[in-house]
Write a protein that holds these residues in place. Sequence first.
Motif, PDB file in Angstrom:
ATOM      1  N   ASP A 219       0.993  -0.766   0.197  1.00  0.00           N
ATOM      2  CA  ASP A 219       0.181  -0.006   0.039  1.00  0.00           C
ATOM      3  C   ASP A 219       0.410   1.938  -0.148  1.00  0.00           C
ATOM      4  OD1 ASP A 219      -2.065  -1.520  -0.124  1.00  0.00           O
ATOM      5  OD2 ASP A 219      -2.926  -1.531   2.442  1.00  0.00           O
ATOM      6  N   GLY A 220       2.480   0.999   0.171  1.00  0.00           N
ATOM      7  CA  GLY A 220       3.122   1.910   0.280  1.00  0.00           C
ATOM      8  C   GLY A 220       4.239   2.378  -0.708  1.00  0.00           C
ATOM      9  N   GLY A 221       3.183   2.101  -1.595  1.00  0.00           N
ATOM     10  CA  GLY A 221       4.529   2.149  -2.767  1.00  0.00           C
ATOM     11  C   GLY A 221       5.786   1.775  -2.950  1.00  0.00           C
ATOM     12  N   PRO A 222       6.372   1.730  -3.765  1.00  0.00           N
ATOM     13  CA  PRO A 222       7.958   1.051  -4.347  1.00  0.00           C
ATOM     14  C   PRO A 222       8.644   1.368  -2.844  1.00  0.00           C
ATOM     15  CG  PRO A 222       7.491   3.085  -5.586  1.00  0.00           C
ATOM     16  CD  PRO A 222       6.556   2.429  -5.587  1.00  0.00           C
ATOM     17  N   ASP A 223       8.486   2.000  -1.952  1.00  0.00           N
ATOM     18  CA  ASP A 223       9.257   2.403  -0.634  1.00  0.00           C
ATOM     19  C   ASP A 223       8.142   2.044   0.948  1.00  0.00           C
ATOM     20  OD1 ASP A 223      11.053   3.558  -2.725  1.00  0.00           O
ATOM     21  OD2 ASP A 223      10.576   5.036  -2.210  1.00  0.00           O
ATOM     22  N   GLY A 224       7.402   1.382   0.235  1.00  0.00           N
ATOM     23  CA  GLY A 224       6.877   1.053   1.146  1.00  0.00           C
ATOM     24  C   GLY A 224       6.826   0.069   2.485  1.00  0.00           C
ATOM     25  N   LYS A 225       7.325   0.582   3.784  1.00  0.00           N
ATOM     26  CA  LYS A 225       8.076  -0.168   4.352  1.00  0.00           C
ATOM     27  C   LYS A 225       7.680  -0.116   6.150  1.00  0.00           C
ATOM     28  CE  LYS A 225      12.599   1.869   3.467  1.00  0.00           C
ATOM     29  NZ  LYS A 225      13.622   1.256   3.689  1.00  0.00           N
ATOM     30  N   LEU A 226       7.386  -0.913   7.221  1.00  0.00           N
ATOM     31  CA  LEU A 226       7.252  -0.717   8.157  1.00  0.00           C
ATOM     32  C   LEU A 226       8.427  -1.463   8.497  1.00  0.00           C
ATOM     33  CD1 LEU A 226       6.152  -0.311  10.623  1.00  0.00           C
ATOM     34  CD2 LEU A 226       5.130  -2.823  10.802  1.00  0.00           C
ATOM     35  N   GLU A 227       9.108  -0.504   9.834  1.00  0.00           N
ATOM     36  CA  GLU A 227      11.214  -0.857   9.950  1.00  0.00           C
ATOM     37  C   GLU A 227      10.126  -1.326  11.772  1.00  0.00           C
ATOM     38  OE1 GLU A 227      13.702   1.785   7.675  1.00  0.00           O
ATOM     39  OE2 GLU A 227      13.412   2.955   9.042  1.00  0.00           O
ATOM     40  N   ILE A 228      10.967  -1.872  12.324  1.00  0.00           N
ATOM     41  CA  ILE A 228      11.008  -2.100  13.294  1.00  0.00           C
ATOM     42  C   ILE A 228      12.432  -2.626  13.982  1.00  0.00           C
ATOM     43  CG2 ILE A 228       9.998  -3.560  15.207  1.00  0.00           C
ATOM     44  CD1 ILE A 228       7.782  -4.421  13.573  1.00  0.00           C
ATOM     45  N   SER A 229      12.437  -1.691  15.093  1.00  0.00           N
ATOM     46  CA  SER A 229      14.146  -1.845  15.489  1.00  0.00           C
ATOM     47  C   SER A 229      13.950  -1.989  17.245  1.00  0.00           C
ATOM     48  CB  SER A 229      15.068  -0.992  15.979  1.00  0.00           C
ATOM     49  OG  SER A 229      14.438   0.577  15.612  1.00  0.00           O
ATOM     50  N   ALA A 230      14.724  -2.500  17.885  1.00  0.00           N
ATOM     51  CA  ALA A 230      14.669  -2.236  19.553  1.00  0.00           C
ATOM     52  C   ALA A 230      16.151  -2.488  19.871  1.00  0.00           C
ATOM     53  CB  ALA A 230      13.892  -3.892  19.545  1.00  0.00           C
ATOM     54  N   GLY A 231      16.019  -2.341  21.331  1.00  0.00           N
ATOM     55  CA  GLY A 231      17.989  -2.331  21.387  1.00  0.00           C
ATOM     56  C   GLY A 231      17.353  -2.459  23.395  1.00  0.00           C
ATOM     57  N   GLY A 232      18.247  -3.148  24.175  1.00  0.00           N
ATOM     58  CA  GLY A 232      18.365  -3.874  25.200  1.00  0.00           C
ATOM     59  C   GLY A 232      19.262  -3.153  25.867  1.00  0.00           C
ATOM     60  N   LEU A 233      19.518  -2.972  27.137  1.00  0.00           N
ATOM     61  CA  LEU A 233      21.081  -2.849  27.918  1.00  0.00           C
ATOM     62  C   LEU A 233      20.573  -3.224  29.259  1.00  0.00           C
ATOM     63  CD1 LEU A 233      23.975  -1.373  28.227  1.00  0.00           C
ATOM     64  CD2 LEU A 233      22.632   0.790  29.739  1.00  0.00           C
ATOM     65  N   PHE A 261       9.070   1.936  15.752  1.00  0.00           N
ATOM     66  CA  PHE A 261       8.146   1.676  14.333  1.00  0.00           C
ATOM     67  C   PHE A 261       8.298   2.931  13.111  1.00  0.00           C
ATOM     68  CE2 PHE A 261       7.067  -0.973  18.171  1.00  0.00           C
ATOM     69  CZ  PHE A 261       6.516  -2.112  18.163  1.00  0.00           C
ATOM     70  N   ASN A 262       8.639   2.543  12.300  1.00  0.00           N
ATOM     71  CA  ASN A 262       8.774   3.737  11.672  1.00  0.00           C
ATOM     72  C   ASN A 262       7.702   2.765   9.744  1.00  0.00           C
ATOM     73  OD1 ASN A 262      10.231   5.785  12.923  1.00  0.00           O
ATOM     74  ND2 ASN A 262      12.231   4.694  12.414  1.00  0.00           N
ATOM     75  N   LEU A 263       6.183   3.574   9.451  1.00  0.00           N
ATOM     76  CA  LEU A 263       6.171   3.574   9.086  1.00  0.00           C
ATOM     77  C   LEU A 263       6.341   4.274   7.726  1.00  0.00           C
ATOM     78  CD1 LEU A 263       4.146   1.490   7.377  1.00  0.00           C
ATOM     79  CD2 LEU A 263       2.429   3.304   8.415  1.00  0.00           C
ATOM     80  N   LEU A 264       7.127   3.692   6.842  1.00  0.00           N
ATOM     81  CA  LEU A 264       7.273   4.139   5.363  1.00  0.00           C
ATOM     82  C   LEU A 264       6.179   4.056   4.117  1.00  0.00           C
ATOM     83  CD1 LEU A 264      11.326   3.556   6.257  1.00  0.00           C
ATOM     84  CD2 LEU A 264      10.057   6.271   7.028  1.00  0.00           C
ATOM     85  N   GLY A 265       7.369   5.467   3.687  1.00  0.00           N
ATOM     86  CA  GLY A 265       6.344   5.011   1.929  1.00  0.00           C
ATOM     87  C   GLY A 265       5.045   5.936   1.548  1.00  0.00           C
ATOM     88  N   THR A 266       4.862   6.411   0.279  1.00  0.00           N
ATOM     89  CA  THR A 266       3.909   6.897  -0.019  1.00  0.00           C
ATOM     90  C   THR A 266       1.928   6.021   0.443  1.00  0.00           C
ATOM     91  OG1 THR A 266       4.906   8.114  -1.064  1.00  0.00           O
ATOM     92  CG2 THR A 266       3.039   8.818  -1.390  1.00  0.00           C
ATOM     93  N   TYR A 267       1.488   6.707   0.977  1.00  0.00           N
ATOM     94  CA  TYR A 267      -0.109   5.835   1.363  1.00  0.00           C
ATOM     95  C   TYR A 267      -1.250   7.144   0.853  1.00  0.00           C
ATOM     96  CZ  TYR A 267       2.655   2.927   4.054  1.00  0.00           C
ATOM     97  OH  TYR A 267       4.161   1.631   4.321  1.00  0.00           O
TER      98      TYR A 267
END
Length: 326
Positions: A219-233, A261-267
Amino acid sequence: MKKIYLLIMIALVSFNAMAQEDVVDFLKAGAHDANVLAKPYLKPFGEMLGKGMNNGWYNSAKPHKLFGFDLTVTASLIQAPSSAATFDIAKYEDNLQEFELKNPNNSISPTVSGDMENLPVLTDKATGLSEITMPNGTGMDFLPIPMVTAGVGLPMGFELKGRFIPEIDIEDAGKVGLWGLGVQKDIKDYIPGVKHIPILNVSALVAYTHFSSEIDIEDGGPDGKLEISAGGLSTRLIVGANLPVVAFYAGMGYGKSNSDFNLLGTYNVGDDIPVVLKDPIKLGYSTSSFDANVGMRIRLGVIALHADYTLGEYSAITAGFGLSFR
């Protein structure tokens, strides 16, 4: 190791897929309101993911001797508290720009870990003609996180620990990568009286883990993606007793985690009138607390089996096996 990669992806992809679908659904409320509503909705997932990064770093209070090593596979089951199953939209309504509750008496909505039947409805403030039904949750208040950790004994009672999974792309499920580094130090000799007790061990640990994943969204076009990252100390003071076959251990210390959580792309979220949103959602979560765990390890030659329980707001059961020398 490829099987371990698959385990990690399978454990997370179900939550990732749910997050993907529901985060996109929130866009119907516009970028600003979508961020306001999505943040409490995804909070349990974000905090479970961050907390899970801190588990599985040790199964003994005694670091390896010089050049001793282990390779351990663990699985942690992170449990969200019952209070994390829902959130009250009314607490966030003042921050909404375009929408408001249709029925103020029906303001309790499920989070991603909850499950409800009577879902709240939002209506646009301008006309009252557009409505959005809040998404339901998964009903899963837990998150399994597999992990592989290696350790090697160094001089002066140190043990270096590490985790590493190079970024891989598993078919259409998405990309995942992970790395971590930790140090465990024997401090028994620095404590008067304790160093003369043969079976008692005391050590200190500091460790950090970083996780990242990426899922393509059509749905976000050619650059549509959901980036999820996490860190723990994680920092721990570990006390334990080593017997010929069985070892007991307990750890206590400060832990800090974060997830994004980053939702990237064009919607295009408009119905009658096109509304285009670019990179619409960016969410961040952070937690910090003092945690404690207790566990037991059984050694059968070079094979070691262990299990422990972590107490805290987000509790966890961790179990695993591995090869251990010296």
